[in-house]
Design a protein around this motif. Structure first.
Motif, PDB file in Angstrom:
ATOM      1  N   GLN A 169      11.827  75.164 -46.844  1.00 34.97           N
ATOM      2  CA  GLN A 169      10.663  74.478 -47.361  1.00 34.97           C
ATOM      3  C   GLN A 169       9.538  75.492 -47.549  1.00 34.97           C
ATOM      4  O   GLN A 169       9.309  76.336 -46.698  1.00 34.97           O
ATOM      5  CB  GLN A 169      10.210  73.376 -46.390  1.00 34.97           C
ATOM      6  CG  GLN A 169      11.245  72.296 -46.179  1.00 34.97           C
ATOM      7  CD  GLN A 169      11.506  71.520 -47.457  1.00 34.97           C
ATOM      8  OE1 GLN A 169      10.591  71.219 -48.209  1.00 34.97           O
ATOM      9  NE2 GLN A 169      12.761  71.205 -47.708  1.00 34.97           N
ATOM     10  N   VAL A 170       8.843  75.395 -48.643  1.00 40.06           N
ATOM     11  CA  VAL A 170       7.746  76.310 -48.945  1.00 40.06           C
ATOM     12  C   VAL A 170       6.466  75.496 -49.027  1.00 40.06           C
ATOM     13  O   VAL A 170       6.382  74.543 -49.792  1.00 40.06           O
ATOM     14  CB  VAL A 170       7.988  77.046 -50.278  1.00 40.06           C
ATOM     15  CG1 VAL A 170       6.816  77.951 -50.601  1.00 40.06           C
ATOM     16  CG2 VAL A 170       9.288  77.829 -50.227  1.00 40.06           C
ATOM     17  N   THR A 171       5.491  75.869 -48.207  1.00 39.82           N
ATOM     18  CA  THR A 171       4.202  75.211 -48.264  1.00 39.82           C
ATOM     19  C   THR A 171       3.360  75.902 -49.317  1.00 39.82           C
ATOM     20  O   THR A 171       3.123  77.097 -49.247  1.00 39.82           O
ATOM     21  CB  THR A 171       3.503  75.259 -46.894  1.00 39.82           C
ATOM     22  OG1 THR A 171       4.321  74.570 -45.953  1.00 39.82           O
ATOM     23  CG2 THR A 171       2.138  74.607 -46.951  1.00 39.82           C
ATOM     24  N   LYS A 172       2.917  75.143 -50.288  1.00 42.19           N
ATOM     25  CA  LYS A 172       2.104  75.680 -51.373  1.00 42.19           C
ATOM     26  C   LYS A 172       0.632  75.625 -50.956  1.00 42.19           C
ATOM     27  O   LYS A 172       0.251  74.778 -50.149  1.00 42.19           O
ATOM     28  CB  LYS A 172       2.343  74.868 -52.635  1.00 42.19           C
ATOM     29  CG  LYS A 172       3.781  74.952 -53.119  1.00 42.19           C
ATOM     30  CD  LYS A 172       4.015  73.992 -54.272  1.00 42.19           C
ATOM     31  CE  LYS A 172       5.420  74.053 -54.788  1.00 42.19           C
ATOM     32  NZ  LYS A 172       6.438  73.655 -53.858  1.00 42.19           N
ATOM     33  N   PRO A 173      -0.205  76.484 -51.503  1.00 43.63           N
ATOM     34  CA  PRO A 173      -1.627  76.481 -51.132  1.00 43.63           C
ATOM     35  C   PRO A 173      -2.292  75.118 -51.275  1.00 43.63           C
ATOM     36  O   PRO A 173      -3.128  74.753 -50.456  1.00 43.63           O
ATOM     37  CB  PRO A 173      -2.239  77.502 -52.090  1.00 43.63           C
ATOM     38  CG  PRO A 173      -1.118  78.408 -52.442  1.00 43.63           C
ATOM     39  CD  PRO A 173       0.116  77.538 -52.445  1.00 43.63           C
ATOM     40  N   PHE A 175      -1.942  66.839 -43.753  1.00 45.08           N
ATOM     41  CA  PHE A 175      -1.189  66.841 -42.506  1.00 45.08           C
ATOM     42  C   PHE A 175      -0.123  65.765 -42.540  1.00 45.08           C
ATOM     43  O   PHE A 175      -0.314  64.689 -43.113  1.00 45.08           O
ATOM     44  CB  PHE A 175      -2.146  66.630 -41.327  1.00 45.08           C
ATOM     45  CG  PHE A 175      -3.154  67.734 -41.207  1.00 45.08           C
ATOM     46  CD1 PHE A 175      -2.866  68.856 -40.456  1.00 45.08           C
ATOM     47  CD2 PHE A 175      -4.359  67.670 -41.874  1.00 45.08           C
ATOM     48  CE1 PHE A 175      -3.778  69.892 -40.360  1.00 45.08           C
ATOM     49  CE2 PHE A 175      -5.283  68.701 -41.789  1.00 45.08           C
ATOM     50  CZ  PHE A 175      -4.984  69.814 -41.039  1.00 45.08           C
ATOM     51  N   TYR A 176       1.003  66.079 -41.934  1.00 44.90           N
ATOM     52  CA  TYR A 176       2.167  65.186 -41.914  1.00 44.90           C
ATOM     53  C   TYR A 176       2.659  65.027 -40.480  1.00 44.90           C
ATOM     54  O   TYR A 176       2.556  65.953 -39.673  1.00 44.90           O
ATOM     55  CB  TYR A 176       3.304  65.774 -42.753  1.00 44.90           C
ATOM     56  CG  TYR A 176       2.969  65.895 -44.211  1.00 44.90           C
ATOM     57  CD1 TYR A 176       3.340  64.905 -45.111  1.00 44.90           C
ATOM     58  CD2 TYR A 176       2.267  66.996 -44.696  1.00 44.90           C
ATOM     59  CE1 TYR A 176       3.031  65.014 -46.461  1.00 44.90           C
ATOM     60  CE2 TYR A 176       1.949  67.105 -46.042  1.00 44.90           C
ATOM     61  CZ  TYR A 176       2.334  66.111 -46.917  1.00 44.90           C
ATOM     62  OH  TYR A 176       2.016  66.217 -48.239  1.00 44.90           O
ATOM     63  N   LEU A 177       3.208  63.862 -40.189  1.00 41.50           N
ATOM     64  CA  LEU A 177       3.877  63.634 -38.914  1.00 41.50           C
ATOM     65  C   LEU A 177       5.358  63.856 -39.141  1.00 41.50           C
ATOM     66  O   LEU A 177       5.968  63.201 -39.994  1.00 41.50           O
ATOM     67  CB  LEU A 177       3.642  62.206 -38.420  1.00 41.50           C
ATOM     68  CG  LEU A 177       4.441  61.799 -37.186  1.00 41.50           C
ATOM     69  CD1 LEU A 177       4.027  62.639 -35.974  1.00 41.50           C
ATOM     70  CD2 LEU A 177       4.286  60.326 -36.894  1.00 41.50           C
ATOM     71  N   GLU A 179       0.960  71.028 -40.914  1.00 41.58           N
ATOM     72  CA  GLU A 179       0.054  71.185 -42.047  1.00 41.58           C
ATOM     73  C   GLU A 179       0.874  71.624 -43.249  1.00 41.58           C
ATOM     74  O   GLU A 179       1.554  72.648 -43.208  1.00 41.58           O
ATOM     75  CB  GLU A 179      -1.038  72.210 -41.758  1.00 41.58           C
ATOM     76  CG  GLU A 179      -2.063  72.288 -42.884  1.00 41.58           C
ATOM     77  CD  GLU A 179      -3.269  73.143 -42.564  1.00 41.58           C
ATOM     78  OE1 GLU A 179      -4.209  73.139 -43.370  1.00 41.58           O
ATOM     79  OE2 GLU A 179      -3.271  73.812 -41.515  1.00 41.58           O
ATOM     80  N   GLY A 180       0.810  70.839 -44.306  1.00 43.85           N
ATOM     81  CA  GLY A 180       1.610  71.118 -45.488  1.00 43.85           C
ATOM     82  C   GLY A 180       3.008  70.520 -45.351  1.00 43.85           C
ATOM     83  O   GLY A 180       3.373  69.961 -44.320  1.00 43.85           O
ATOM     84  N   LYS A 181       3.778  70.647 -46.414  1.00 41.79           N
ATOM     85  CA  LYS A 181       5.126  70.079 -46.457  1.00 41.79           C
ATOM     86  C   LYS A 181       6.114  71.054 -45.827  1.00 41.79           C
ATOM     87  O   LYS A 181       6.904  71.700 -46.510  1.00 41.79           O
ATOM     88  CB  LYS A 181       5.505  69.754 -47.899  1.00 41.79           C
ATOM     89  CG  LYS A 181       4.653  68.674 -48.497  1.00 41.79           C
ATOM     90  CD  LYS A 181       4.997  68.420 -49.942  1.00 41.79           C
ATOM     91  CE  LYS A 181       4.106  67.341 -50.520  1.00 41.79           C
ATOM     92  NZ  LYS A 181       4.319  67.179 -51.951  1.00 41.79           N
ATOM     93  N   VAL A 182       6.071  71.128 -44.513  1.00 38.64           N
ATOM     94  CA  VAL A 182       6.934  72.042 -43.772  1.00 38.64           C
ATOM     95  C   VAL A 182       8.343  71.468 -43.659  1.00 38.64           C
ATOM     96  O   VAL A 182       9.325  72.164 -43.867  1.00 38.64           O
ATOM     97  CB  VAL A 182       6.343  72.318 -42.368  1.00 38.64           C
ATOM     98  CG1 VAL A 182       7.272  73.193 -41.555  1.00 38.64           C
ATOM     99  CG2 VAL A 182       4.957  72.945 -42.496  1.00 38.64           C
TER     100      VAL A 182
END
Length: 82
Positions: A17-21, A27-29, A38-41
């Motif tokens: 998974q790549v978190t884009k700027p 934030f995600y649970l 933080e971000g789409k991890v």
């Protein structure tokens, strides 16, 4: 290569998974680990969000449970109108 017989969660662990700027500040649970990210991890199967803050993400299950309860009550009231 992952086998189709391999559990989905094991296959998903291998997806990078790549978190884009533009994802930063969202934030995600992670529903699998309970961690706030933080971000789409994590993959989409294991996350709820996005939320504007860590605190909002941490309250995601509680918020979902409250909404489900309200919807269940509304459904019951709607069925009882007949």
């Amino acid at each position: 290569m992952a086998s189709v017989n391999e559990p989905a969660e094991d296959r998903e662990d291998r997806i990078e998974q790549v978190t884009k700027p533009h994802d930063l500040g969202e934030f995600y649970l992670n529903t699998r680990t309970g961690e706030i990210e933080e971000g789409k991890v994590s993959g989409s199967l294991n996350r709820m969000g996005p939320y504007p803050s860590r605190e909002d993400a941490a309250e995601a299950y509680e918020r979902a449970a409250d909404r489900n309860e309200a919807w269940d009550e509304a459904d019951k009231a709607w069925r009882d109108e007949d």
